[in-house]
Write an enzyme that holds these catalytic residues in place. Structure first.
Site, PDB file in Angstrom:
ATOM      1  N   GLN A 141      -0.109  -0.413   7.141  1.00 18.10           N
ATOM      2  CA  GLN A 141      -1.352  -1.412   6.937  1.00 18.10           C
ATOM      3  C   GLN A 141      -2.439  -0.265   6.437  1.00 18.10           C
ATOM      4  OE1 GLN A 141      -1.732  -2.805  10.718  1.00 18.10           O
ATOM      5  NE2 GLN A 141      -3.801  -2.153  10.939  1.00 18.10           N
ATOM      6  N   CYS A 158       6.324  -4.803   7.024  1.00 17.75           N
ATOM      7  CA  CYS A 158       6.556  -3.059   6.612  1.00 17.75           C
ATOM      8  C   CYS A 158       7.531  -2.911   5.527  1.00 17.75           C
ATOM      9  CB  CYS A 158       6.965  -2.833   7.811  1.00 17.75           C
ATOM     10  SG  CYS A 158       7.994  -0.914   8.082  1.00 17.75           S
ATOM     11  N   GLU A 159       7.348  -1.705   4.827  1.00 14.01           N
ATOM     12  CA  GLU A 159       8.294  -0.998   3.791  1.00 14.01           C
ATOM     13  C   GLU A 159       9.179  -0.585   4.516  1.00 14.01           C
ATOM     14  OE1 GLU A 159       5.755   0.648   0.616  1.00 14.01           O
ATOM     15  OE2 GLU A 159       5.806   2.284   1.633  1.00 14.01           O
TER      16      GLU A 159
HETATM   17 ZN    ZN Z   1       8.331  -0.121  10.045  1.00 11.07          ZN
END
Ligand code: ZN
Length: 230
Positions: free
Chosen positions: A163, A122-123
């Site tokens: 995503q 997750c960025e």
């Molecule tokens: Zn996150």
């Protein structure tokens, strides 16, 4: 809470969203991974050296004893892992080379490659996203090796991601290499930033889809879902 106005690359303002909202709700600002123009001026060897120094600083600030045998090598290991493995998909030089072949068998139904396991990050929190991608296409006269579908997924997964963007980037790449709009991508993933921290929901999963060209009809979506569930 900060209240800066964020702008996407094409100039749309994300008015009303703070930096914290963006991270907590996993909003994103651009379909392209936001990169600096000079992102690849620095050689990988220098990137690893610098990340190692900076990561040892993080560990030091956290109070960890970097002279301990178990921790000593961690900054170097993290630097190597970031550059060579989990974020290697940032660098276009690592993009899979895809050769097209003639569709000799004249197979003109959908081809589905399902359950491609991937690991991303997750960025917004830099913690893992673990999931499965299902990709499908209908040949426009050309086909690619099955392993390439897998490699394309892995390439875009090996970036700090959201995503929705991962789904789009895979779909765009498939459209480009296969020279067709008729591609579909479904991603079903678990975000550790949701399960291990924040709301601590351990059971939820996120599903994102892209249905291009002829895939964007209820019949084709149904057919594809049947293959994936079979
Ligand atoms: Zn996150």
């Amino acid at each position: 809470m900060k209240t800066e106005t964020l702008k996407t690359k094409n100039g749309h303002a994300l008015n009303g969203f703070s930096i914290e909202d963006i991270g907590d709700d996993h909003l994103f600002t651009s379909l392209d991974t936001p990169m600096k123009a000079n992102a690849f001026d620095m050689p990988d060897s220098e990137k690893k050296e610098r990340i190692s120094i900076l990561f040892s600083e993080i560990m030091d600030v956290l109070g960890l004893d970097l002279t301990d045998d178990s921790l000593k090598g961690t900054p170097d290991r993290v630097a190597k892992m970031y550059v060579e493995e989990i974020f290697s998909g940032l660098d276009p030089k690592n993009k899979p080379k895809v050769a097209l072949f003639d569709n000799k068998y004249q197979y003109n139904q959908m081809l589905v490659e399902k359950d491609i396991t991937f690991y991303s990050n997750c960025e917004h929190h830099f913690v893992p996203i673990i999931g499965k991608a299902h990709v499908a296409y209908i040949s426009s006269g050309k086909v690619i090796g099955l392993s390439k579908l897998n490699r394309i997924v892995q390439y875009y997964a090996k970036r700090p991601q959201v995503q929705e963007r991962l789904t789009q980037q895979i779909a765009n790449e498939l459209k480009t290499v296969l020279e067709t709009e008729d591609v579909a991508v479904i991603i079903d993933a678990k975000h550790l930033c949701v399960s291990s921290r924040g709301v601590k929901d351990d059971t939820s999963a996120t599903v994102t889809t892209y249905y291009g060209g002829v895939f964007n009809t209820p019949e084709k979506i149904n057919e594809l879902q049947n293959y994936i569930n079979s």
